[in-house]
Each structure stands twice: as C-alpha cells, then as structure tokens.
Enzyme design. Structure first.
Site, PDB file in Angstrom:
ATOM      1  N   SER A  69     -54.571 -21.139  51.058  1.00  0.00           N
ATOM      2  CA  SER A  69     -53.919 -22.318  51.786  1.00  0.00           C
ATOM      3  C   SER A  69     -54.744 -22.795  53.047  1.00  0.00           C
ATOM      4  CB  SER A  69     -52.440 -21.877  52.539  1.00  0.00           C
ATOM      5  OG  SER A  69     -51.804 -23.107  52.724  1.00  0.00           O
ATOM      6  N   ASP A  72     -59.994 -36.488  70.776  1.00  0.00           N
ATOM      7  CA  ASP A  72     -61.413 -36.196  70.929  1.00  0.00           C
ATOM      8  C   ASP A  72     -61.641 -35.173  70.222  1.00  0.00           C
ATOM      9  OD1 ASP A  72     -60.127 -34.756  72.655  1.00  0.00           O
ATOM     10  OD2 ASP A  72     -61.636 -34.389  74.320  1.00  0.00           O
ATOM     11  N   HIS A 104     -48.151 -22.563  44.755  1.00  0.00           N
ATOM     12  CA  HIS A 104     -49.380 -22.345  46.069  1.00  0.00           C
ATOM     13  C   HIS A 104     -49.550 -20.942  46.185  1.00  0.00           C
ATOM     14  CE1 HIS A 104     -50.974 -23.863  49.682  1.00  0.00           C
ATOM     15  NE2 HIS A 104     -50.306 -22.940  50.277  1.00  0.00           N
TER      16      HIS A 104
END
Length: 428
Positions: A145, A354, A407
């Site tokens: 993951s 940023d 998953h």
C-alpha cells in the site's frame, strides 16, 4: 547510535535496532529523532549471509507489523531473506508524533514537524539504516500500500541502495492531484457498498436504523466520545480488505439491545465501532493522508470537496446508507479526541503549497532496478488504471493484475510474495 536487543520466539529470531537520524536530513543543525527497526530471521539462519528485505508498511502513519506468526508473506520471506520491519518515523517505537508528543509546539511548528514525516524522509531514514547495517550492499524493498509509494520514492532518490523492488497494492499516481485520486476512489467505494449489501441485504434497514438512532440520540462510545452518524458512515474503510469485508455485518447484527426506554446501541457494538473509527492508535494516518499525494500544490481537503460530486453519500437523503472508504474529512479533527489538538496543524498541511516532489520521472524512466508489482483489479484503495499508468513510466517494471486478492493480498497468502519474487527472477 545503535541499540540492539536480541530475543527468540517460535518461528523466528529477532534483533531490535534503534537508530538516531536527523529530523531534517541534510541540515547539520537538525535535531535528531529515533527510528526503530526489527530485524527478523528464521531460526538456525542467524549467522547466514542472507540478502536483506525491508518491509514498508501501509499507511501513512502505520507502524510495522508485530509478527504473531510467520505465515503469509513473512514466512515466505524468511525462507531466503533477513527481514527488517521498519517503524516509519513518527510511528511505533520510532520517535512518535501525536497529540501528546507535539503538545508543546504551536500549530505552525507542529505542521512543520509533521511535514517531515512523508515518504521522502522515510526513504532517507532507510538509507541511513542500510549504511549502518550492511554498508554499501543494496537491499530489497517490499512495499505494501503506502509502502509501495515509499518504494517508488526510493527508486527516484536512491536507486543505488536497491537490489530489487516488490510492490503490493501500492502504485500511486506519479503526476495526478489528490482530487484525481478521490474522484476515482468514490465510485470504487460505492461498488464495494453494492457488493456488501448484495451479500447482506438485511443490513440495508439495519444500517439506516443505526444512523437514525445516532441522529436522534447523544450516543457515547465506551471512551466517552460521541458516535455521530458521519463517524459511523466511515466504517466502510474496511470494505477493501478481504479479511475485514464482513466485519461490519458482525457488528451490525449485535447493534441493538433492549433498554428501559426502547432499543439502545449495545456496548459490544460501540466498542467494535470505536476500534475502527478512532485514530488514537494511528493519528498520522489522518493528519498526513492527503499530503502523500501532494507535489508542489495543496490538497485543500480534497476528499471532502470531491465528495460533493457523489450525492449517494449524503445521509440526509434517507434510504440506503453508503459507507465511505479511505477518506479523511476536516470534521474528524473536531470529533475525534486524538485529532482535536492537531486540528490547526492539519489545516495548515491541507493548505500547504510548497510540498517537494516525491518522484523523479526522468530517473524512473531510466530505471534499471528489477521491479515487480501486484495490482489488485478490484482494489478499493488504489486505483487500478492510475497504478498501471504509473507502472508504465518505470522502465522495466512488471505488473501482475489479479482479482484473486483484495488490497491485503500479501498478508492473505504467501503466493503473492512468491509470485513477485519469481517475476523479478524471470521465472514468472
């Protein structure tokens, strides 16, 4: 500094390592933090010269697995590797970052600290550990993951440290915005809701009864915090794990008990819900979740904004309750006591513009490190099409697309890791 403790338990021998690393890599004035790694090897192989395999846990903000057995991926890995279970900075036995440890900082200082806990810093920590443990020798990385996100950052910044990369359910978009991630994710979550209710049609009425009860009553979990309809709705986060898909049903079947003034939600139910919806054990998962997609731009609470495009999640519409998945919402920082003290810092992170780049597309296009990845066809957490598009940007990367696993497939069967290793050997 390295602190080492060795112990044995059935099936493995472990050495616990604690290292000190800079909080801000590259800054000679930076304070230091601790990073913990548990070295694990099969009994009888303690002194063998085995290749190292570093396990990057899912998350973000997840500590490494605490091995209770050597089944599934770990058992397979220990056949021919020395494994390092890494507590990523801020988690587990590494210097923790949570409401208690950050309490002495103002919101801006908290946000600055938390912004240093992403994949770029995790990879630089790993490089420090590699050099101290094995010198110039490269090691292998297994990323589950979010751990796969870290693996691609590793390939982008320090490929010389890598022997091979193995990824399971963890190839991110390399260029997309968080909005793209959630715009693709919400339909997958709705599909999991469809599958859940097809299996348990009686839960349609039961889930609605719970939501209506929570809307009409001030219901407190055993911890004393309130369970609201929207917190209950987040239980769908389990739908993407094969081992947990049915867990909601077993909670709901014990939801109500008779009370002196009519039906009440049971302590059994409330305790089970709290175990899922509380971020007390994993606050960084909530705080950092959208920042893992940010490169040069702000997420601005992406999951919250994009959700408005999918009115089926609106509880006020009545009818079937659609559970949400791996989404973090700003109201969580008002309702969860573990997150409330970090609310202002989380908002600063959500509006930070940023963020440094996490991936070097040119370097990935020139990659010469063997890469094998399992892409789960029906993955609720990581979009299949985005994963395949990103894999196509990594020179030589091989993908195995399968609907046999969810998953958490690497934890379900040793066959997943076995196949990835075979792919990198050229045997599959």
């Amino acid at each position: 500094m390295s602190v080492v403790t060795t112990y044995r338990r059935p099936g493995l021998v472990a050495r616990d390592h604690v290292f000190r690393v800079p909080l801000r890599h590259g800054d000679p004035e930076s304070p230091e933090i601790e990073v913990f790694g548990r070295e694990v090897v099969a009994p009888g192989k303690e002194d063998d010269r085995l290749p190292w395999l570093v396990y990057f846990q899912g998350g973000p903000g997840g500590k490494a697995e605490r091995p209770l057995s050597t089944s599934a991926w770990l058992g397979r890995a220990l056949r021919d590797h020395r494994v390092l279970l890494l507590d990523q900075r801020g988690t587990g036995r590494s210097t923790p970052a949570n409401r208690t440890t950050l309490a002495g900082m103002g919101p801006r200082e908290q946000a600055e600290h938390l912004g240093l806990l992403r994949a770029d810093s995790i990879v630089r920590d790993a490089e420090v550990l590699r050099e101290r443990l094995i010198g110039e020798e490269p090691w292998s990385v297994l990323g589950q993951s979010f751990g796969g996100f870290c693996a691609l950052t590793y390939l982008s910044t320090a490929p010389h440290g890598l022997r091979q990369v193995l990824i399971t359910g963890g190839i991110p978009t390399l260029t997309g915005h968080a909005d793209d991630v959630y715009r693709a994710a919400y339909p997958r979550v709705l599909a999991k809701n469809d599958a859940y209710y097809a299996r348990y049609p009686g839960d349609v009425d039961l889930a609605r009864r719970v939501v209506d009860h929570l809307a009409e009553h001030d219901v407190r979990m055993p911890t004393g915090e309130r369970l609201t309809p929207e917190r209950f709705q987040t239980l769908g986060i389990q739908f993407g794990q094969g081992a947990r898909f049915d867990a909601l049903h077993y909670l709901l079947e014990e939801a109500f008990v008779p009370g002196p003034r009519g039906p009440e939600l049971s302590d059994t139910f409330l305790r089970g819900v709290d175990a899922v919806v509380s971020f007390a054990e994993r606050p960084l998962y909530a705080v950092l979740h959208e920042s893992i997609y940010c490169q040069g731009g702000a997420s601005r609470w992406s999951a919250h904004r994009v959700r408005g495009e999918f009115d089926r999640f609106d509880l006020s519409r009545g009818g079937r309750v659609e559970f949400t998945g791996e989404m973090i919402y700003p109201w969580m920082f008002e309702q969860d006591p573990a997150l409330v003290p970090l609310r202002e810092a989380a908002d600063l992170l959500a509006h930070r513009r940023d963020w440094p780049a996490l991936y070097d597309l040119d370097r990935l296009a020139r990659n010469d490190v063997p890469v094998a990845a399992a892409v789960y066809h029906d993955d609720m957490y990581v979009d299949r099409d985005q994963a395949l598009e990103s894999a196509g940007r990594v020179r030589g990367a091989r993908t195995w697309v399968t609907n046999e696993y969810e998953h958490d497939g690497v934890k379900a069967s040793p066959a997943v890791l076995d196949r990835l290793l075979a792919m990198n050997r050229g045997d599959a």
